[in-house]
Design a protein around this motif. Structure first.
Motif, short mmCIF file in Angstrom:
data_model
loop_
_atom_site.label_atom_id
_atom_site.label_comp_id
_atom_site.label_asym_id
_atom_site.label_seq_id
_atom_site.Cartn_x
_atom_site.Cartn_y
_atom_site.Cartn_z
N UNK A 121 46.20 34.61 47.86
CA UNK A 121 45.80 34.92 46.28
C UNK A 121 44.61 35.49 46.39
N UNK A 122 43.69 33.99 46.75
CA UNK A 122 42.26 33.70 46.97
C UNK A 122 41.59 34.22 47.09
N UNK A 165 41.93 38.22 47.23
CA UNK A 165 41.68 38.76 46.71
C UNK A 165 40.24 39.55 45.68
N UNK A 166 40.27 38.82 45.13
CA UNK A 166 38.92 38.30 44.69
C UNK A 166 37.57 38.90 45.44
N UNK A 176 37.86 41.98 47.11
CA UNK A 176 38.34 43.42 46.34
C UNK A 176 36.36 44.15 46.57
N UNK A 201 49.28 43.57 48.48
CA UNK A 201 49.66 42.87 47.17
C UNK A 201 48.11 43.23 46.29
N UNK A 202 47.66 44.50 46.88
CA UNK A 202 46.34 44.81 46.18
C UNK A 202 46.58 46.03 46.28
#
Ligand code: SF4
Ligand code: SF4
Ligand code: FES
Lengths: 299, 228
Positions: free
Chosen positions: A54-55, A57-58, A61, A111-112
């Protein structure tokens, strides 16, 4: 040379003087820092847990945005330039993890979903590295107002150097800010605590911890005769600068010492005084600069 | 096409199976199946955000969001209404606020938890770039946050899906208020209209409308554009 530039949230809020002085001085050296047209928070802290996708992704991206930006021809390279040490660290480490761990990269992609898959072609750098690659003589040639007589103690903190292998310079004895300050005509004041932690996020909950750590660093700089400290991180700037209010309460007789971004000194030396933004620093560095005859006299 | 030839699909409303005509919206299909909307319906035109719905389709693990008054039923759809999304609404005096990042962090400090996961954007039935407006607010770009969130109808779907428990529509609303009050400022035509209302320019018309019966009101409504 047009390079993609990732600002990060702090540069748009409390560290606007860092951004403005950096963009102006880079431009003066022929480096156009082009802001990513679309970006999000860097993720602020690198996730150490192995399964914490999850961490990622930022940061990832943002790296996808760099690839998209390069494809659209807005920039000449996929070397994304950061200013904030925290952003540098988070982006750099996330990039390294997904490039190495195909399984993690695949999970991030799934996930993206809606994004273009990250091609892994981006290189994360800090402005100090870009300057070093340009050659210091080129920086020195651009100086209009040498910072003669100004005694500056470079301070790196943690995130530009650690962990080993991810830093912009030697982890124990970095020299890149020293070389820059010399090129600008300043006098470098060496302090052994230049790579010690400023207390980072303890500043939110435990001001005293930060005040104590900051005091050690500032005290060393003052004792060594520095006029000011130069940093490359908005959080270090905050902990060493405005937090001096707390330092004063804890340590009687403490004399305030200005803390500035290395880019502000660069802008000043390049004759771009209007882009320095010294009025936003606390404590105010202008009296010290004036004392060395480096500011235009107010009309 | 004869009535008994209408193509039918199967949907599940809160787990209960119904056969409904294909081509209906979720809202109409539910009414066809005997449900009566007391909450969760308003404008029926995709503007009010009252009819937030979540669903899954056959063979897909994806949980999707839609407006019941807009989305056409699909065969094998599992449907649940979310007529209300619980969220605290902060009170503030917009005049006293400054349009910067600090305001968002003060009233909705949880926005700093945003993971940039984009789940909110995927949930939005208005195709708004929700993550991007939350992120713009976080870095104090009020104008960008206001513009990106402009089409938000407050349906609440983003808020129920956000893993960081952020309520994006509250952020967007605050951004638009800050933008219109402090960045654009009150515009002349709005000020003029407010003056007219205060001076009682429309009082007579309103009083007259109050006396009309249903038929007369309907006639007025249907011919409203011609009478302008
Ligand atoms: S932004 Fe959120 S509340 Fe607004 S329309 Fe989209 S999902 Fe609904
Ligand atoms: S769902 Fe929540 S955490 Fe994810 S991007 Fe949207 S606001 Fe951020
Ligand atoms: S009922 Fe108003 S948007 Fe669906």
């Amino acid at each position: 040379m047009r390079l993609p530039y990732y600002p990060g949230c702090t540069l748009k809020t409390t560290a606007q003087n860092f951004e403005e002085s950096a963009l102006a001085s880079a431009r003066a050296l022929g480096v156009e820092l082009v802001e990513l047209p679309r970006w999000n928070c860097c993720g602020t802290v690198h996730a150490l847990a192995k399964d914490d996708v999850m961490h990622y992704l930022a940061p990832i991206r943002n790296l996808i945005r760099v690839e998209e930006m390069a494809e659209s021809g807005l920039v000449d390279e996929k070397r994304v330039v950061t200013l904030c040490a925290m952003c540098y660290n988070t982006l750099k480490r996330a990039n390294a993890v997904v490039k190495e761990d195909q399984e993690k990269m695949q999970k991030v992609r799934e996930i993206m979903e809606r994004e273009n898959p990250y091609g892994g072609s981006v290189q994360v750098v800090h402005l100090l590295q870009v300057l070093r690659d340009l050659d210091w003589s080129k920086v020195a040639d651009r100086v209009e107002r040498p910072l003669k007589g100004l005694r500056v103690a470079p301070y790196y903190g943690c995130l530009l150097l650690r962990p080993r292998g991810f830093g912009i310079d030697d982890v124990d004895n970095p020299q890149v800010m020293e070389r820059l300050l010399e090129a600008l005509g300043a006098e470098v004041v060496n302090i052994p605590f230049k790579t010690k932690c400023c207390g980072a996020y303890h500043t939110v909950q435990m001001k005293e911890v930060v005040a104590e750590l900051s005091h050690r660093i500032l005290d060393q700089a003052s004792s060594a005769g520095a006029d000011m400290v130069a940093t490359a991180c908005p959080l270090c700037e905050y902990n060493l600068g405005p937090r001096q209010e707390e330092v004063k309460k804890l340590f009687r007789g403490f004399a305030p010492l200005p803390v500035v971004y290395f880019t502000q000194l660069m802008a000043l030396a390049f004759g771009l005084e209007e882009a320095t933004g010294f009025e936003q620093n606390d404590p105010d560095p202008r009296p010290a600069l004036r004392a060395r005859g480096l500011l235009k006299e107010e009309s | 096409m004869m009535d008994d030839e209408v193509e039918m699909v199967t949907i599940y409303v809160m787990g209960k199976r119904h056969r409904v005509p294909a081509g209906l919206t979720i809202m109409k299909a539910m009414e066809y199946a005997g449900h009566q909307f007391r909450r969760g319906a308003g404008c029926r035109g995709g503007f009010c955000g009252a009819c937030a719905t979540i669903y899954r389709t056959k063979g897909s693990y994806k949980l999707q969001g839609a407006l019941a008054c807009q989305k056409i039923v699909e065969d094998g759809m599992y449907i649940a209404q979310i007529p209300f999304s619980p969220a605290e609404k902060k009170t503030y005096n917009i005049e006293e606020l400054r349009p910067d990042a600090g305001v968002f962090l003060e009233y909705y400090p949880e926005i700093a938890r945003c993971l940039s996961c984009n789940t909110c954007t995927k949930a939005c039935p208005q195709d708004i770039m929700v993550m991007d407006y939350v992120q713009a607010a976080l870095r104090g770009d009020v104008e960008e946050a206001a513009k990106l969130s402009f089409d938000c109808i407050g349906c609440g779907l983003c808020a129920v899906r956000c893993p960081a428990e952020i309520v994006p529509y509250n952020i967007g609303q605050l951004a638009r208020r800050l933008y219109s009050r402090h960045i654009v400022g009150p515009t002349e035509h709005v000020l003029k209209r407010v003056r007219e209302i205060e001076e009682g320019r429309f009082d007579e018309e309103i009083e007259e409308l109050k006396t009309l019966d249903r038929e007369a009101l309907q006639e007025r409504y249907e011919t409203r554009e011609r009478r302008l």
